[in-house]
Design an enzyme around this catalytic site. Structure first.
Site, PDB file in Angstrom:
ATOM      1  NE  ARG A  47      47.236   4.242  45.383  1.00 13.69           N
ATOM      2  CZ  ARG A  47      46.668   3.649  46.438  1.00 13.69           C
ATOM      3  NH1 ARG A  47      45.501   3.037  46.305  1.00 13.69           N
ATOM      4  NH2 ARG A  47      47.272   3.643  47.607  1.00 13.69           N
ATOM      5  CE  LYS A  80      50.755  28.340  38.053  1.00 16.25           C
ATOM      6  NZ  LYS A  80      49.338  28.522  38.452  1.00 16.25           N
ATOM      7  CG  HIS A  94      49.782  31.015  33.814  1.00 14.50           C
ATOM      8  ND1 HIS A  94      50.114  32.168  34.488  1.00 14.50           N
ATOM      9  CD2 HIS A  94      49.118  30.229  34.706  1.00 14.50           C
ATOM     10  CE1 HIS A  94      49.665  32.096  35.729  1.00 14.50           C
ATOM     11  NE2 HIS A  94      49.062  30.926  35.885  1.00 14.50           N
ATOM     12  CG  ASP A 128      52.201  35.505  36.094  1.00 14.53           C
ATOM     13  OD1 ASP A 128      51.223  34.793  36.391  1.00 14.53           O
ATOM     14  OD2 ASP A 128      52.114  36.529  35.407  1.00 14.53           O
TER      15      ASP A 128
END
Length: 315
Positions: free
Chosen positions: A247, A163, A142, A181
């Site tokens: 980060r 998405k 998916h 999908d």
């Protein structure tokens, strides 16, 4: 879970425009299960140790030259002995013709005979390449697969995270869609994954509140692509204030897909973050890393050098 696949011999015949000299009674059902091709040179002389009858057998100039030096009775014995092994088919290259003895024994043992006009090395390499792709281990995941600046980017994340919306924004910025999908992923070799869309949903994107759109018709055929290598996985997650995120980009994370380690970026999202721009930067950064440049390492080295120099000056 990966599945084992096979290719119908009839499919191979159609793809490579092969001529069928003789079709076995089970011709329509014959399947190829391995990508390896064999040239039965030693087998023609009677040596069958380590012979693998699951392979397609290809005969070229060398084998035909050897057979031409035999008498008709000897050729009959050779093919009678060879065709006792039920292999998928015998293919003759360079437009050469199967001998009468070959056809006679093929009918006796119900072996399909094929013919092509290409050189032996060309047809063998072409068929192996084709079979490697068709028989490759594969799974369906998916997600959304996009091509961004030449990088195949697989977007994953929980349903409704955004998405498909990010994919549409990337399409507007000139990038290309491979699958939305559901993404069919093949491992074409030990280091390469290729993603495609299932035929039923190819070129389509689902947008909640709008419905299904056809990307090729809405954005043009240049906005879609049939398949692409997967170079980067991006896991889109909701921002969690209690979660510590990398980060600097020093963490080297990967996702294992069919035994291949693919670079993984986890991107937390909140309202207001321009996800499409972030994904573009992620693609370019991944491309730079493959070329040997790592901005995070360079930055860390500069910081370390700065403190080392400052410490030395204080002393």
């Amino acid at each position: 879970m990966a599945d084992n696949y096979s290719v119908l011999l009839t499919q191979l015949v159609n793809v490579f425009n092969l001529e069928v000299t003789y079709a076995a009674t089970d011709y329509e059902k014959i399947r190829l299960t391995v990508a390896d091709i064999a040239r039965p040179g030693l087998q023609l002389s009677g040596y069958f140790d380590h012979f693998e009858p699951v392979r397609l057998q290809v005969v070229g100039n060398v084998e035909m030259s050897y057979l031409d030096k035999l008498s008709s009775a000897e050729r009959r014995i050779v093919f009678d002995r060879l065709f006792r092994y039920k292999f998928p088919a015998l293919l003759v290259s360079r437009g050469m013709v199967h001998s009468d003895e070959c056809i006679e024994m093929a009918k006796k043992h119900n072996i399909t005979l094929l013919r092509c006009h290409e050189s032996t090395s060309f047809i063998v390499s072409s068929i192996i390449t084709y079979l490697n792709a068709e028989l490759a281990p594969r799974i369906t995941r998916h997600g959304v697969l996009m091509e961004v600046y030449g990088e195949g980017m697989l977007l994953i994340g929980e349903s409704g995270i955004g998405k498909s919306e990010a994919a549409v924004e990337l399409l507007k910025r000139g990038h290309r869609l491979i699958a939305d999908d559901a993404v069919e992923i093949k491992r074409v070799n030990s280091t390469t994954l290729v993603g495609t869309a299932p035929p039923l949903i190819q070129n389509y994107v689902e947008l909640r509140g709008i419905g299904i759109i056809n990307v090729a018709k809405l954005f043009g055929v240049g906005a879609v692509k049939a398949e692409n290598e997967i170079n980067l996985v991006v896991n889109i997650v909701p921002w969690d204030t209690h979660q510590a995120y990398d980060r600097l980009g020093l963490e080297d994370n990967h996702m294992d897909i069919l035994g291949v380690d693919v670079p993984l970026n986890t991107i937390p999202i909140t309202p207001g973050r321009n996800l499409a721009v972030i994904l573009e930067v992620a693609a370019m950064n991944n491309r730079q890393r493959k070329m040997g440049y790592n901005a995070a390492l360079e930055f860390t080295e500069q910081i370390n050098n700065h403190y080392m120099q400052a410490t030395a000056n204080n002393n």
